[in-house]
Motif scaffolding. Structure first.
Motif, PDB file in Angstrom:
ATOM      1  N   ASP A 132      46.157  43.356  43.675  1.00 23.91           N
ATOM      2  CA  ASP A 132      45.248  42.593  42.817  1.00 23.91           C
ATOM      3  C   ASP A 132      45.831  42.531  41.404  1.00 23.91           C
ATOM      4  OD1 ASP A 132      43.207  41.416  41.419  1.00 23.91           O
ATOM      5  OD2 ASP A 132      41.714  42.985  41.830  1.00 23.91           O
ATOM      6  N   ALA A 133      46.383  41.382  41.035  1.00 25.20           N
ATOM      7  CA  ALA A 133      47.002  41.247  39.714  1.00 25.20           C
ATOM      8  C   ALA A 133      46.018  41.492  38.591  1.00 25.20           C
ATOM      9  CB  ALA A 133      47.645  39.865  39.577  1.00 25.20           C
ATOM     10  N   SER A 134      44.739  41.188  38.819  1.00 21.09           N
ATOM     11  CA  SER A 134      43.749  41.420  37.763  1.00 21.09           C
ATOM     12  C   SER A 134      43.503  42.908  37.544  1.00 21.09           C
ATOM     13  CB  SER A 134      42.423  40.728  38.122  1.00 21.09           C
ATOM     14  OG  SER A 134      41.814  41.327  39.257  1.00 21.09           O
ATOM     15  N   SER A 135      43.959  43.736  38.476  1.00 16.37           N
ATOM     16  CA  SER A 135      43.837  45.177  38.324  1.00 16.37           C
ATOM     17  C   SER A 135      45.032  45.757  37.587  1.00 16.37           C
ATOM     18  CB  SER A 135      43.715  45.849  39.706  1.00 16.37           C
ATOM     19  OG  SER A 135      43.832  47.254  39.605  1.00 16.37           O
ATOM     20  N   TRP A 136      46.269  45.421  38.044  1.00 16.30           N
ATOM     21  CA  TRP A 136      47.442  46.080  37.460  1.00 16.30           C
ATOM     22  C   TRP A 136      48.020  45.363  36.251  1.00 16.30           C
ATOM     23  CZ3 TRP A 136      51.770  43.067  37.410  1.00 16.30           C
ATOM     24  CH2 TRP A 136      51.917  42.084  38.387  1.00 16.30           C
ATOM     25  N   ARG A 137      47.873  44.043  36.181  1.00 15.12           N
ATOM     26  CA  ARG A 137      48.549  43.322  35.093  1.00 15.12           C
ATOM     27  C   ARG A 137      48.009  43.714  33.704  1.00 15.12           C
ATOM     28  NH1 ARG A 137      52.112  39.342  35.408  1.00 15.12           N
ATOM     29  NH2 ARG A 137      51.652  38.916  37.591  1.00 15.12           N
TER      30      ARG A 137
END
Length: 256
Positions: free
Chosen positions: A44-49
């Motif tokens: 989930d890019a919204s988690s790690w980015r």
């Protein structure tokens, strides 16, 4: 510290490792890394980015990479995260990519990685992610410089009043670099499909810069040598789908 020990061993000086470790501990202050707080989801890019470049999330990053390396082969983990982290190559004066590369060399030499060997890439990747810092500007594959001309064309930010040698100076100069005349064209090269050769040439050019500018605080210049050499260590372990071309506007051929 482990990357220096690994380098000494590979260069044929294993007997110097213990003494070097003791000298380093005495010379440099050491601090406990931030503890993990919130889980990161690699899918989930919204988690790690949003956690890229957040050093207070380094504990979260280490937990993430330890879990990734426990659940999948290290080459698979590297293939997933290298394109994500590479635009932030500057991280911690490039120590993130350097530490990761030394860990990769150790893993590649082992028939079966030990837990300690898997801990090192987890920490190297975590440091890289937590110190993630993008270079200014947009590198493009449409420039007219060859590599030597590109290195020569990079402008030198003037030293500011009160500026002292150290990591803060390097970070401050990096922040000002993008606004200097000539910088936008300097990092832009024609399409390159010979990455190992070009990385070797870049290492040589940066070593030449170090030798010809003894008046400059040497630490950032030295990392102009060690960072491309580190990237070159990793190239033999890239998966077949990695494009041989360089990043276009900070993105690789197959980002995820």
């Amino acid at each position: 510290m482990l990357l220096h020990r690994e380098a000494l061993a590979v260069l044929g000086y294993p007997g110097e490792v213990a003494r070097w470790v003791e000298d380093y501990r005495a010379a440099m202050p050491h601090h406990e890394p931030p503890a993990p707080r919130f889980a990161l989801d690699p899918a989930d890019a919204s988690s790690w980015r949003p956690a890229l470049g957040a050093f207070d999330r380094s504990g979260d990053w280490e937990v993430l990479f330890a879990r990734e390396l426990a659940e999948a082969p290290w080459r698979q983990v590297l293939a997933r995260w290298w394109p994500r982290l590479l635009p932030g190559l500057w991280a911690g004066l490039t120590h993130g990519v350097i530490r990761t590369a030394h860990a990769v060399r150790g893993l590649a030499a082992a028939e079966e990685p030990t837990p300690a060997q898997l801990t090192e890439p987890a920490r190297g990747l975590a440091y890289w992610a937590a110190r993630w810092t993008a270079l200014p500007g947009q590198p493009r594959l449409t420039g007219t410089h060859d590599l030597a001309a590109a290195v020569a064309a990079v402008p030198r930010p003037p030293r500011q009043e009160g500026e002292r040698p150290g990591p803060g100076m390097a970070a401050g100069r990096l922040a000002r670099l993008g606004s200097l005349p000539g910088y936008e064209e300097a990092p832009c090269l024609p399409a390159a499909d010979q990455a190992p050769r070009l990385l070797g040439e870049l290492t040589l050019r940066c070593a030449d810069v170090c030798l010809h500018h003894p008046e400059v605080y040497p630490v950032p210049l030295v990392h102009g040598v060690t960072a491309p050499a580190a990237v070159r260590l990793v190239l033999p372990h890239r998966p077949a789908w990695w494009s041989p071309r360089w990043p276009r506007c900070g993105r690789w051929a197959r980002p995820s």
